[in-house]
Enzyme design. Structure first.
Site, PDB file in Angstrom:
ATOM      1  N   MET A  30     -28.228  13.388 -18.068  1.00 36.43           N
ATOM      2  CA  MET A  30     -28.153  14.812 -18.396  1.00 36.43           C
ATOM      3  C   MET A  30     -27.443  14.966 -19.744  1.00 36.43           C
ATOM      4  SD  MET A  30     -27.858  16.821 -14.819  1.00 36.43           S
ATOM      5  CE  MET A  30     -26.154  16.570 -14.481  1.00 36.43           C
ATOM      6  N   HIS A  37     -23.428   5.362 -19.803  1.00 34.87           N
ATOM      7  CA  HIS A  37     -24.878   5.474 -20.035  1.00 34.87           C
ATOM      8  C   HIS A  37     -25.352   4.343 -20.952  1.00 34.87           C
ATOM      9  CE1 HIS A  37     -23.864   9.919 -19.445  1.00 34.87           C
ATOM     10  NE2 HIS A  37     -24.735   9.678 -18.481  1.00 34.87           N
ATOM     11  N   GLN A  61     -30.034  20.936  -9.571  1.00 38.58           N
ATOM     12  CA  GLN A  61     -29.036  20.144  -8.856  1.00 38.58           C
ATOM     13  C   GLN A  61     -27.630  20.721  -8.951  1.00 38.58           C
ATOM     14  OE1 GLN A  61     -29.788  16.546 -11.448  1.00 38.58           O
ATOM     15  NE2 GLN A  61     -27.619  16.200 -11.088  1.00 38.58           N
ATOM     16  N   GLY A 148     -25.929   4.338 -12.285  1.00 39.58           N
ATOM     17  CA  GLY A 148     -24.539   3.879 -12.315  1.00 39.58           C
ATOM     18  C   GLY A 148     -23.878   4.052 -10.954  1.00 39.58           C
TER      19      GLY A 148
HETATM   20  O1  PAF Z   1     -26.644  11.287 -12.653  1.00 36.74           O
HETATM   21  C1  PAF Z   1     -27.183  12.138 -13.380  1.00 36.74           C
HETATM   22  O2  PAF Z   1     -26.890  12.262 -14.564  1.00 36.74           O
HETATM   23  C2  PAF Z   1     -28.253  13.051 -12.798  1.00 36.74           C
HETATM   24  O3  PAF Z   1     -27.969  13.346 -11.479  1.00 36.74           O
HETATM   25  C3  PAF Z   1     -29.687  12.483 -12.932  1.00 36.74           C
HETATM   26  C4  PAF Z   1     -29.866  11.191 -12.143  1.00 36.74           C
HETATM   27  C5  PAF Z   1     -29.992  12.240 -14.400  1.00 36.74           C
HETATM   28  C6  PAF Z   1     -30.686  13.511 -12.409  1.00 36.74           C
HETATM   29  O4  PAF Z   1     -30.598  14.721 -13.089  1.00 36.74           O
END
Ligand code: PAF
Length: 285
Positions: A30, A37, A61, A148
């Site tokens: 995100m 990341h 979400q 992760g």
């Molecule tokens: O972990 C995240 O950053 C988010 O939940 C994901 C897996 C990119 C889904 O939007």
């Protein structure tokens, strides 16, 4: 790095590439990228021909609209980091691209995973995660998905969804990356002020305390002391749980069992999560 915004353009590109055999690794994010990341990007790069990263702040979400509005956006710095680390493709769709008008919503059968810990405290969160990850996987058509361990429960949820829906993807989970002082790297850390950042170290301290004492002190007492430590630093604790590998709470620690500690707690209006494997029964001696 090639930037794609429209799903169809990326789908076309991948279809063409697939003709000359390639293995594709995918890191969904995100944005507000950090070393956690980047470690996934590096792992994907070392194991695949092409690495795709997506940046999409997924509205479905977020159970808390305030959290969604305040989610850090650092696109320019993200692009710079991805280029510096040799990411091949960045996919940055809009909300309408991911959820077009005719979008078919699934109801994902997540069982107890949707009712405990993050599922309990963030109603609808994992449905939203599954919704976006399923859609992203359909678009990127990758061989390997990199996640992760910091989002331990999310990893389990995504694995279940992929297995249940028979999505042909290998899922690899990498260890949490921490600052030198132990704070788990998280996009949300960007929202902490200096005092809160200092206080947030208590989460790692508590996890280490639990790891050191899991076979020495009984679990109820461990949890009580840990809660006191978190509260003393100004945290409002959603949960502090000690579980087996599949997130069932345990009352007694046994050496032959994998044991995980998980914490979710807020300081000010920033909610942090972290976890630590206290005992790994799967590790070869
Ligand atoms: O972990 C995240 O950053 C988010 O939940 C994901 C897996 C990119 C889904 O939007």
């Amino acid at each position: 790095m090639i930037l794609f915004k429209r799903p169809d353009d990326l789908i076309d590109f991948i279809q063409k590439k697939r003709k000359s055999i390639i293995k594709i690794g995918f890191v969904p994010t995100m944005g507000a990228l950090h070393q956690g990341h980047i470690s996934l990007i590096n792992k994907s790069k070392s194991e695949n021909d092409i690495t795709i990263c997506s940046i999409f702040v997924n509205p479905t979400q977020f159970n808390n609209p305030n959290d969604f509005e305040k989610y850090p956006i650092t696109i320019e710095a993200d692009i710079e980091q991805l280029e510096l680390n040799g990411c091949d493709i960045l996919f940055m769709p809009s909300v309408d691209d991911i959820y077009p008008e005719n979008f078919q919503k699934n109801n994902f059968e997540l069982g107890y995973l949707d009712a405990i810990l993050e599922g309990k405290h963030r109603s609808g969160h994992f449905q939203g995660v599954c919704m976006v990850v399923k859609r992203l996987l359909e678009i990127v058509n990758c061989d390997v998905l990199y996640l992760g361990q910091k989002d331990y429960q999310q990893c389990m949820v995504i694995k279940k969804m992929a297995t249940d829906l028979k999505i042909p993807v290998e899922i690899k989970i990498s260890p949490t990356i921490r600052e030198k002082n132990g704070l788990a790297m998280s996009s949300r850390n960007k929202r902490l002020n200096e005092t809160q950042k200092e206080s947030a170290l208590v989460i790692f301290e508590v996890l280490c305390f639990l790891k050191e004492n899991i076979f020495e002190i009984n679990i109820d007492d461990l949890k009580e002391t840990s809660m006191e430590k978190l509260i003393a630093k100004g945290f409002d604790v959603d949960y502090l749980e000690i579980t087996d590998e599949i997130l069932n709470p345990i009352a007694k620690a046994e050496k032959k069992q994998t044991i995980v500690a998980l914490i979710a707690a807020s300081i000010g209006d920033v909610r942090l999560i972290d976890n630590m494997m206290l005992n790994n029964a799967n590790k070869a001696e």
